[in-house]
Every structure is written in C-alpha cells, then in structure tokens.
Design a protein around this motif. Sequence first.
Motif, mmCIF file in Angstrom:
data_model
loop_
_atom_site.group_PDB
_atom_site.id
_atom_site.type_symbol
_atom_site.label_atom_id
_atom_site.label_comp_id
_atom_site.label_asym_id
_atom_site.label_seq_id
_atom_site.Cartn_x
_atom_site.Cartn_y
_atom_site.Cartn_z
ATOM 1 N N LEU A 1 0.910 -1.112 0.171
ATOM 2 C CA LEU A 1 -0.011 0.103 -0.015
ATOM 3 C C LEU A 1 0.973 1.320 -0.010
ATOM 4 O O LEU A 1 1.746 1.322 0.663
ATOM 5 C CB LEU A 1 -1.004 -0.009 1.229
ATOM 6 N N ALA B 1 -1.991 2.883 10.007
ATOM 7 C CA ALA B 1 -1.444 1.525 9.777
ATOM 8 C C ALA B 1 -2.169 0.681 11.053
ATOM 9 O O ALA B 1 -2.599 -0.585 10.748
ATOM 10 C CB ALA B 1 0.137 1.750 10.172
ATOM 11 N N ARG C 1 -5.078 0.957 12.177
ATOM 12 C CA ARG C 1 -6.490 0.644 11.848
ATOM 13 C C ARG C 1 -6.211 -0.590 10.892
ATOM 14 O O ARG C 1 -7.056 -1.303 10.632
ATOM 15 C CB ARG C 1 -7.165 1.896 11.343
ATOM 16 N N LEU C 2 -5.604 -0.209 10.060
ATOM 17 C CA LEU C 2 -5.455 -1.479 8.950
ATOM 18 C C LEU C 2 -5.326 -2.790 9.353
ATOM 19 O O LEU C 2 -5.623 -3.739 9.040
ATOM 20 C CB LEU C 2 -4.482 -1.119 7.740
ATOM 21 N N LEU D 1 -8.432 -4.515 10.440
ATOM 22 C CA LEU D 1 -9.524 -4.811 9.526
ATOM 23 C C LEU D 1 -9.918 -6.406 9.627
ATOM 24 O O LEU D 1 -8.879 -7.167 9.739
ATOM 25 C CB LEU D 1 -9.040 -4.435 8.118
ATOM 26 N N ALA E 1 -7.234 -9.173 7.942
ATOM 27 C CA ALA E 1 -5.984 -8.656 8.022
ATOM 28 C C ALA E 1 -5.173 -9.574 9.146
ATOM 29 O O ALA E 1 -5.463 -9.654 10.313
ATOM 30 C CB ALA E 1 -5.908 -7.280 8.597
ATOM 31 N N VAL F 1 0.497 -6.284 9.546
ATOM 32 C CA VAL F 1 0.405 -5.219 8.884
ATOM 33 C C VAL F 1 2.166 -4.779 9.334
ATOM 34 O O VAL F 1 2.548 -4.795 10.488
ATOM 35 C CB VAL F 1 -0.404 -4.249 9.295
ATOM 36 N N LEU G 1 0.759 -5.229 3.899
ATOM 37 C CA LEU G 1 -0.418 -5.936 4.389
ATOM 38 C C LEU G 1 -0.538 -7.463 4.111
ATOM 39 O O LEU G 1 -0.488 -7.906 2.951
ATOM 40 C CB LEU G 1 -1.843 -5.258 4.155
ATOM 41 N N VAL H 1 -9.812 -2.286 1.737
ATOM 42 C CA VAL H 1 -8.906 -1.201 1.661
ATOM 43 C C VAL H 1 -9.045 -0.016 0.869
ATOM 44 O O VAL H 1 -9.403 1.146 0.860
ATOM 45 C CB VAL H 1 -7.517 -1.767 1.682
ATOM 46 N N TYR I 1 -10.114 3.280 2.236
ATOM 47 C CA TYR I 1 -8.841 4.393 2.274
ATOM 48 C C TYR I 1 -8.802 4.668 0.780
ATOM 49 O O TYR I 1 -7.704 4.076 0.445
ATOM 50 C CB TYR I 1 -7.770 3.799 2.815
#
Length: 833
Positions: free
Chosen positions: A538, A551, A553-554, A557, A560, A563, A674, A684, A688
Amino acid sequence: MRTLAIASVRHRLGGFVGSLLAVLLTVGLLTVSGLLMFSALTAGPGPDRFAAATAVVAKQRSVTLRTVTHKKDKTKVKSKTKPLTGAAVLPAGLARRLAGTAGVARTVADTAFPVDLTVAGRPVRGPHGSAVVAHGWSSAVLTPYRLRAGTAPARGGVVLDASFGARPGDRVTVATKTGTHPLRVTGIAAPAGTDALANQGAVFVADGAVATLSGLAGPTAVAVLAAPGVSAGTLARRLDHRVPDGLSVFTGDERIAADLPGATTSYVGAVSVFGIMLGVTGFTAVFVLVGAISLVARRRLRELALLRTVGATPAQLRRLLGIETALVGLLAGIPGAVGGALAADVVAQRFRDAGVVPAQFPVRTNAGVLLAAVVAGVAISVLSGALAARRATTIAPTEALRETVTAPTGGTAFRVVVATVSAAGAAAVLAFVPLRSNMGIGMSFVAAALLMCAVAAAGPLLARLLGGVLGAVFGRGGATGRLAAATTRTQARRVAAVALPLALMVAITVTLLGTSTLTGQVAEHQQAQRSSAADWQLAPRAGSGVPVAVAERLGRLPGATGVAATLPSTIMTNEHGKPEHHSAQGLYAAGAPALDLGVTAGRLGSGMAVGADLAAGQGWHVGDRVSIWLPDASTVSLRIDAVYQRVAGFGEVVLPAKLVAAHDPRGLVGALYLRGGAGLAATVRHRYPQLTVTGAQRTVAVRGIETQQAAFDALTVILLGFIAISVANTFAIAALGRRREFADLRLAGATARQVHTLAVRETLIAVCLGLLLGCLVTAAVVGAYGLAQDGRWHLVVDPAGYAAVIGGTGLLGLLAGIVPTRLLVRRRALPAA
C-alpha cells in the motif's frame, strides 16, 4: 624564439585547428562544471520567511562535534558540522518570557510543521515542487503574505497560498503526524509586493489548532520585533542573557537558519551532484586534451629535428613549443570560457528538469572560475606538448631526424612504471573501499579513471600487442591489409592515440550508467525480497503520507493477519568525532510479519536495528547501546536488537515508528505492507481511497533511486557530446599528420581506392582496439561494483544499453577515421611531391 613562435602561429593557424578545438572544448567543459559547482556552493537558502523580524530565537539546526588532538607542543581543534532535518521544540512560555526584554516591541511564537495538502481531491505541492509548511495565523505577519480574499482562519479553517488554486469555501484535507484533518478554506493569501516564498508553500491555520494539527508541545522558533530605535545588535545582546542554554539568537541574514529544515532551499544534493560532475568532466577533459595536444606535437617532430640540425638548442625548442602552445591555448581558451559560461545555464536546466537540483537553482558567473578554466587549459596544453616533444629535444639531432621516419623508441620503462602504479591504485580502490557505501559509485569512477591512466601509459605497448592480433584478423585479403597490419605494429603510438578516446568513451559511459543501473536493480530486488512476506503493498497516492494511526487501523480490519508500515527519516551518529547522516526508517509492525528485512542476528524489537554494513563498519553488535541524534536534535540511546542485510533502497537504521513520528518533522508513513486475502484488498480500496493497493511482488519505484539515475543520465549525455566531438577531432588530427604519407603512397602507384581501403583497415583495427580496452576497464570496475552489491560479477548490467554504447562508439570511430582520410586522399588535398 618568441618572435618565431608568434609568426608560426599566425602564418600556420590552420595547422593548429585540432589543438584549438581541443582546448576550446576542454576549457568550455571545465567552465560549465566549475560554474555549476561554484553556484551550488554559493547559493543561498532562498527568501527569508522571517524578514519582518529583527531577531529569531531557535535551537541550532545542526550538530557540531569538536575533536582535540595533542601532538608534541601543539594542540589542534577540529570542528565538523552536519545539518539536521528537523527542528527542536522550544518551551511553550518562551515567547512571553522574551517579551519582557528591554527593547522588545513584540514576540511571535512560530510553529512550523510540514503537511500533506489535498485540494479538490489532488495532492498539491509548493512552488517548484517544494514542501507545504503550515503555521499559526499569527506567524503570517512575519512573512510577505497578506490576506487577499476571505477571512482569517478560525478553528476548522485554513488560509492557503493563492498558488494552490483554491477559493474561499473549498474543502481541503491536511495530513499530519496527528491524523488526517478536513478543513474549510476561509481565505486566500498572496505576497504583498514581493514574490512568494519560492522554497515552500504557505498554509495558515488558527493559532488554537496548531497543537492539535502539529502534535508539537511548543513553537519551533520565536520571532522578536524590536522597539523603535533599538538595533538588531543591541537586541541580540539583550536576548542572549534571557534565552535558555542551547538556544541561539539569529539576526540579519542568519534568521533564515531558524526556519524549518526542508522548508528552505537546500543545495547539499546539488553540491554532491556537481562535485561528481566536476571530477568526472575534469578528468575526461584533461585526458582528451593531453591526447590531442600530444598528437599535434608529434606532428612537429620532423620540424624540431631539422631545427636541431641547424643549431637550435633544446632549451630554445622547448621555449618555442611552450610559447606556441600557450598562444594556441589563449586563443581557444578565452572563447571556450565564454562559451562555457553561456552554456552553463542550459546544462543546469537539464538537471533541473530531471529533478536533480532545485528548480530555482541559480547559475552565477564568476570571473575567478573562468580565469581558472583558461589557465588550466593553457597549462595542460603546454605541459602535454612539452612531454610529447621531450625526446625530440633531448636526443642527438641525427637520431631525432631518424625517428621522424621510424617508430620512436624510449620511455618504455617509465610507461610501465606509471601503468603499474595506476593499475595497482585501481585495484586497491576496488578491493579495499566499501563500494556498497554512499561513496561506492564515486569511487568506482575513481577506479575507472586510474585504469584509464594505466591504459594510456601502456597505450603503445598494448597497441603493439593487441594491435598485432587485430592486425592478423583485419590484415587478411591483399597488400593493403598486410600494410595496415604492419602500420599498426610500427606506429603503435599513433594507433593508441586515436584508440584511447574511444576506450574512454566506453569506460566512462558504461561505468556511470552501469553502476547507477545496477544500484537501482539491487534496490528493486531487495525491495521485492522485503515485501515477499506481505500479500499487498500500500502506498499513499501521489507521494503523500498517512499517519501511523492508519497503519494501526489497517491491522484491525477483518481478514488482516499482519501489517507493517515504514516512516522515512534520517538520523545522525558520532563517528570518530564526525557527525554522519544515515538513512533510517521508522517501523510499525503488528500481527504476522509483513516485511522481511533479512535479519541475520537478533530479532526486531523495541530498540533499533542496523544494516549489516553499518554494523560491521562501526563494530556494533546485538546488545550494544548506541547514542544517536534524531531529526529535531534530540539524543536517545537505544539498544541494538537486530542486524539486517536488505538495506538497498530502504535505510541503514530501523527505529520504532512512534519515535520517528514524534521527532521527525514529517512523521508520516511512506509505505505499508499488509497480509490478507483478496477481500481485504477490496476493503482497503473502499475505506482508504488515499491509498493505492498493489500485489506484493509488483515492482515499485524505490525512493531516491530514480533521481540518482536521472543525475547520471544527464551527466552521461553531457560527456558523450564532449567525447564524441573529441574523438572526431583526434582522428582528424591523426589524418592530417599523414598527408605526406598518403602522398608518398599515391606517388608510389597506389590508387585512391587502395589508400581508402588501407585507411578503413587501419581504422577498424584502431576502433576495435579502443572498444576492447574500454570493455576491459568496465569489466573490472562494474564487475567489482556488482560483486560488492549482490555478490555476483556483472559483466553486462543492461544488455541493450551496453550494445548501444558499443555500437554507437564503434560507428562514431569508423566515421571519424574514414571521412577525414577520404577528404585528404583527393589529389588537391595532398602535399606536392
């Protein structure tokens, strides 16, 4: 002798055309490189944002280390200074404290912090692609900006520079280390009677929102305005007694030093680029000029020998040659310097267009640089001519006359010694200098230059040895072929003289392009290895950044599993009393590993990790504690948790992400990795939109590599043009020196076609010799550089580019060798019997 020399130059100017062109090109190239280097060294940081302030209080934006050495009765103190990339935060109440100083009319606390600005859905930059820097609205009084439309910003509002193209009422997004903040444009600012700050874009927010947006606990500078009648010097002395230890008071032209690093124009990169350019072009120009002048001087050997037989002394001949060469140097050097001064901005524009130097980089003409270039051209010409004719002016007159029709002898031992020493120096550079360091490409050129010096010194010997082999190949097929092979063996010095510029063209071009291309390939390969642990890469769109919180919050997800996020930065270390910069990355990682750095010792933790080369060079091991300077001048001592090997295109040091975010002025994530399935990628992209999502194995551009490649491409184009003209000039000089020989062949019964064929065969031998020598040099240099980069010996880095260089150089050599001879073989172009 002075009168004879002046008369000789005046009446035989056509015979010095080759020398004139060689000196003109050399002085022109030296002038261009010298002026660009001078301009980079003397360029200022740009417009002063604190122009309205009498003085500015801030912490020094640099680190200075002093070392004291004692030798016998002498004590030496050396200071080394390196600039920081960030600004220290000052105490929050400092502005109020300084306001009570006698003679102070007003103080303004200025908090400067870089932001990523998005207007109408597109990221924007400042003038010429510079940084966008935000301040509180109260700081606007210090700048040339004044409100031109709308109102001052309230909380949730922003005033933008008119160059961004926004209007009051528009919605914009500002990304900082504290998060992504939507704001409404309340006003537009523009310079009042002066040009905008050419080195930064202006953003002004409400004073009450500065802490929230910047994440800083205090200002980065305090501007002080003096009361009427109080001079800057008086105010500075009074402030010195009030400011805390470690802070400095800047006045006059020094005020700009209190601005945020990165918001002022820096020419450090330009100095590096033009320093390399000056070294490369200087060596190339001198190498070519020495060869051309020597070739011209050897044409005069018969004349010098005749003068010896009629009573001229060696000293008189040396004086004659020196005056002649100096006159030719002055005649060509002065217009060469003028032409170089005119061409300097054209050359600089190529570097500007490539993004290698700031777009506003100014080219300054300096009389000292022009004079130095002319003096260098004249001095090199005189020395080269004297060395080329040295034997003819020292041996007996009859022997000198004999050597004008036979192959000259002597000097072999000296040539062997010079070639051996030069080759040994190149081998030492390639074997002992760390080519994987920042100086690797530069030192590779040094090795190539030393090898070319060795080749030049041993040129006649190599021409006799390799020319004999090539002559056996191209000498087949009749009398002209055999004569061409014999001429190559007996006239080895002339053959070497025309082959060396071709070898130089191959050696310099392939070394520059090969090493820079290989650096990019290694960086891309290691980037692919680093990202192999992830499923998705990303990146923020258009080069902007995102906060570390994104990052985090990713990683939460659905789907996920891991990360990783990296924040580019720079640190400084104390290396034997010298502050040294090192590229660094802040690393945030959660869940399954999504970034593989190739750890060879220890494991990534809450401390720092260092690259294997840096660790070996500094003698660091896992468990050691190392003190470093962060971008804002903060010092921290961290434990080394790991050593990793995949450094290329990444960074030499890895730090905790939150540490970088807190102390780097930008503090934004530049890349994310990710782990998760295809559904995660779709999520994503939906949540985002400011991020681009690609497969983990897709090749992405490595930060800084493209700019480096552009710099070497621009430099190579400049050198190619110079060397190409020099090659043609050298072949023309050599052909003119053979007019009598060609006339004798015609008188002996050779047809024009036979002479043409002879010239073609000889040119083929010389061209192949030059290409072979150039390839041998590049094989050693690029091969050793590749061995240092990835453990493999790279003979050819870019096959297509390599073939283009070899083919283009060979074609140029053939044309340069054949065309002048074809023109000379015409009966009216040859001397009378």
